[in-house]
Structures are given as structure tokens and as C-alpha cells.
Design a protein around this motif. Structure first.
Motif, PDB file in Angstrom:
ATOM      1  N   LEU A   6       0.829  -1.199   0.000  1.00 49.59           N
ATOM      2  CA  LEU A   6       0.000   0.000   0.000  1.00 49.59           C
ATOM      3  C   LEU A   6       0.868   1.254   0.000  1.00 49.59           C
ATOM      4  O   LEU A   6       0.626   2.191  -0.755  1.00 49.59           O
ATOM      5  N   ARG A   7       1.913   1.260   0.820  1.00 54.25           N
ATOM      6  CA  ARG A   7       2.806   2.423   0.864  1.00 54.25           C
ATOM      7  C   ARG A   7       3.533   2.626  -0.468  1.00 54.25           C
ATOM      8  O   ARG A   7       3.720   3.756  -0.906  1.00 54.25           O
ATOM      9  N   LYS A   8       3.937   1.546  -1.106  1.00 52.37           N
ATOM     10  CA  LYS A   8       4.595   1.670  -2.413  1.00 52.37           C
ATOM     11  C   LYS A   8       3.645   2.257  -3.442  1.00 52.37           C
ATOM     12  O   LYS A   8       4.033   3.092  -4.257  1.00 52.37           O
ATOM     13  N   MET A   9       2.388   1.834  -3.398  1.00 50.20           N
ATOM     14  CA  MET A   9       1.398   2.360  -4.334  1.00 50.20           C
ATOM     15  C   MET A   9       1.122   3.842  -4.059  1.00 50.20           C
ATOM     16  O   MET A   9       0.984   4.635  -4.991  1.00 50.20           O
ATOM     17  N   ILE A  10       1.062   4.212  -2.790  1.00 49.38           N
ATOM     18  CA  ILE A  10       0.864   5.618  -2.429  1.00 49.38           C
ATOM     19  C   ILE A  10       2.066   6.431  -2.898  1.00 49.38           C
ATOM     20  O   ILE A  10       1.909   7.509  -3.484  1.00 49.38           O
ATOM     21  N   LEU A  11       3.269   5.940  -2.659  1.00 55.95           N
ATOM     22  CA  LEU A  11       4.479   6.654  -3.051  1.00 55.95           C
ATOM     23  C   LEU A  11       4.529   6.853  -4.561  1.00 55.95           C
ATOM     24  O   LEU A  11       4.881   7.927  -5.044  1.00 55.95           O
ATOM     25  N   ARG A  12       4.147   5.837  -5.304  1.00 58.63           N
ATOM     26  CA  ARG A  12       4.132   5.951  -6.762  1.00 58.63           C
ATOM     27  C   ARG A  12       3.128   7.023  -7.206  1.00 58.63           C
ATOM     28  O   ARG A  12       3.386   7.805  -8.112  1.00 58.63           O
ATOM     29  N   GLU A  40     -10.494   2.453   4.247  1.00 51.75           N
ATOM     30  CA  GLU A  40     -11.919   2.670   4.516  1.00 51.75           C
ATOM     31  C   GLU A  40     -12.714   2.636   3.216  1.00 51.75           C
ATOM     32  O   GLU A  40     -13.770   2.004   3.145  1.00 51.75           O
ATOM     33  N   GLN A  41     -12.206   3.317   2.197  1.00 51.96           N
ATOM     34  CA  GLN A  41     -12.934   3.362   0.922  1.00 51.96           C
ATOM     35  C   GLN A  41     -12.962   1.996   0.243  1.00 51.96           C
ATOM     36  O   GLN A  41     -13.977   1.613  -0.333  1.00 51.96           O
ATOM     37  N   ILE A  42     -11.862   1.277   0.315  1.00 54.73           N
ATOM     38  CA  ILE A  42     -11.824  -0.056  -0.295  1.00 54.73           C
ATOM     39  C   ILE A  42     -12.827  -0.966   0.405  1.00 54.73           C
ATOM     40  O   ILE A  42     -13.568  -1.700  -0.241  1.00 54.73           O
ATOM     41  N   THR A  43     -12.871  -0.909   1.730  1.00 52.37           N
ATOM     42  CA  THR A  43     -13.764  -1.754   2.502  1.00 52.37           C
ATOM     43  C   THR A  43     -15.225  -1.357   2.301  1.00 52.37           C
ATOM     44  O   THR A  43     -16.078  -2.218   2.080  1.00 52.37           O
ATOM     45  N   GLU A  44     -15.508  -0.052   2.386  1.00 48.60           N
ATOM     46  CA  GLU A  44     -16.885   0.426   2.243  1.00 48.60           C
ATOM     47  C   GLU A  44     -17.462   0.082   0.874  1.00 48.60           C
ATOM     48  O   GLU A  44     -18.605  -0.318   0.752  1.00 48.60           O
ATOM     49  N   ILE A  54      -8.847   4.363  -6.275  1.00 48.81           N
ATOM     50  CA  ILE A  54      -9.113   4.897  -4.937  1.00 48.81           C
ATOM     51  C   ILE A  54      -7.874   5.592  -4.392  1.00 48.81           C
ATOM     52  O   ILE A  54      -7.960   6.683  -3.831  1.00 48.81           O
ATOM     53  N   ILE A  55      -6.708   4.979  -4.561  1.00 44.50           N
ATOM     54  CA  ILE A  55      -5.454   5.588  -4.105  1.00 44.50           C
ATOM     55  C   ILE A  55      -5.244   6.921  -4.812  1.00 44.50           C
ATOM     56  O   ILE A  55      -4.897   7.927  -4.185  1.00 44.50           O
ATOM     57  N   GLN A  56      -5.460   6.962  -6.123  1.00 39.56           N
ATOM     58  CA  GLN A  56      -5.330   8.209  -6.881  1.00 39.56           C
ATOM     59  C   GLN A  56      -6.254   9.283  -6.311  1.00 39.56           C
ATOM     60  O   GLN A  56      -5.843  10.427  -6.127  1.00 39.56           O
ATOM     61  N   ASP A  57      -7.491   8.922  -6.040  1.00 38.87           N
ATOM     62  CA  ASP A  57      -8.469   9.883  -5.522  1.00 38.87           C
ATOM     63  C   ASP A  57      -8.077  10.410  -4.148  1.00 38.87           C
ATOM     64  O   ASP A  57      -8.176  11.609  -3.883  1.00 38.87           O
ATOM     65  N   VAL A  58      -7.643   9.531  -3.264  1.00 43.92           N
ATOM     66  CA  VAL A  58      -7.289   9.944  -1.902  1.00 43.92           C
ATOM     67  C   VAL A  58      -6.056  10.842  -1.911  1.00 43.92           C
ATOM     68  O   VAL A  58      -6.012  11.869  -1.233  1.00 43.92           O
ATOM     69  N   VAL A  59      -5.048  10.498  -2.700  1.00 38.94           N
ATOM     70  CA  VAL A  59      -3.832  11.316  -2.756  1.00 38.94           C
ATOM     71  C   VAL A  59      -4.148  12.668  -3.397  1.00 38.94           C
ATOM     72  O   VAL A  59      -3.680  13.711  -2.922  1.00 38.94           O
ATOM     73  N   TYR A  60      -4.959  12.675  -4.437  1.00 40.54           N
ATOM     74  CA  TYR A  60      -5.359  13.945  -5.061  1.00 40.54           C
ATOM     75  C   TYR A  60      -6.085  14.820  -4.046  1.00 40.54           C
ATOM     76  O   TYR A  60      -5.806  16.011  -3.923  1.00 40.54           O
ATOM     77  N   THR A  64      -5.059  18.615  -2.712  1.00 40.14           N
ATOM     78  CA  THR A  64      -5.928  19.756  -2.966  1.00 40.14           C
ATOM     79  C   THR A  64      -6.479  20.378  -1.687  1.00 40.14           C
ATOM     80  O   THR A  64      -6.877  21.526  -1.689  1.00 40.14           O
ATOM     81  N   ASN A  65      -6.485  19.627  -0.612  1.00 38.42           N
ATOM     82  CA  ASN A  65      -6.998  20.148   0.664  1.00 38.42           C
ATOM     83  C   ASN A  65      -5.901  20.491   1.645  1.00 38.42           C
ATOM     84  O   ASN A  65      -6.185  20.810   2.787  1.00 38.42           O
TER      85      ASN A  65
END
Length: 66
Positions: A6-12, A40-44, A54-60, A64-65
Motif C-alpha cells: 500500500l505504501r509503495k502504491m501511495i508513493l508511486r 476505509e474506501q476499499i472496505t466500504e 481509490i489511491i489516486q483519488d485519496v492522494v489527489y 488539494t486540501n
């Protein structure tokens, strides 16, 4: 899900938004926050196959916030 994967995917994904790798430094709290939101989003949504989107959306959203 494997935390290191998960961390590698976030870092990428972070590298997609930043010019320099040095800018990809996050605090442990920021890592935990991103991981928690993603899981949370993956589970929900029961959307393991949509994990990359989902990773793209959360990092974006994180950038932006900030």
C-alpha cells in the motif's frame, strides 16, 4: 492488505503529483491518515479491484486540501 505494498502504491502516486522525489517525504501521521482513508474506501465500496483509482483519488484529495 499488505502495508508495504500500500505504501509503495501511495508513493508511486505521490510521484505523479510531485517533481522531485525529495518532496515525497510524509510524516508517519500523514502516512497513517492516507492508509486509513484508502482502506476505509476499499472496505466500504468492496472495491479491491478499483484500489488504484481509490489511491489516486485519496492522494489527489490530500494535495488539494492541504
Amino acid at each position: 492488505m499488505n502495508r508495504s505494498l500500500l505504501r509503495k502504491m501511495i508513493l508511486r502516486t505521490l510521484k505523479d503529483y510531485l517533481w522531485d522525489e525529495e518532496d515525497c517525504v510524509l510524516t508517519e501521521q500523514e502516512w497513517d491518515q492516507l492508509e486509513m482513508k484508502i482502506m476505509e474506501q476499499i472496505t466500504e465500496e468492496d472495491q479491491e479491484e478499483a484500489m488504484y483509482a481509490i489511491i489516486q483519488d485519496v492522494v489527489y484529495d490530500y494535495f488539494t486540501n492541504k
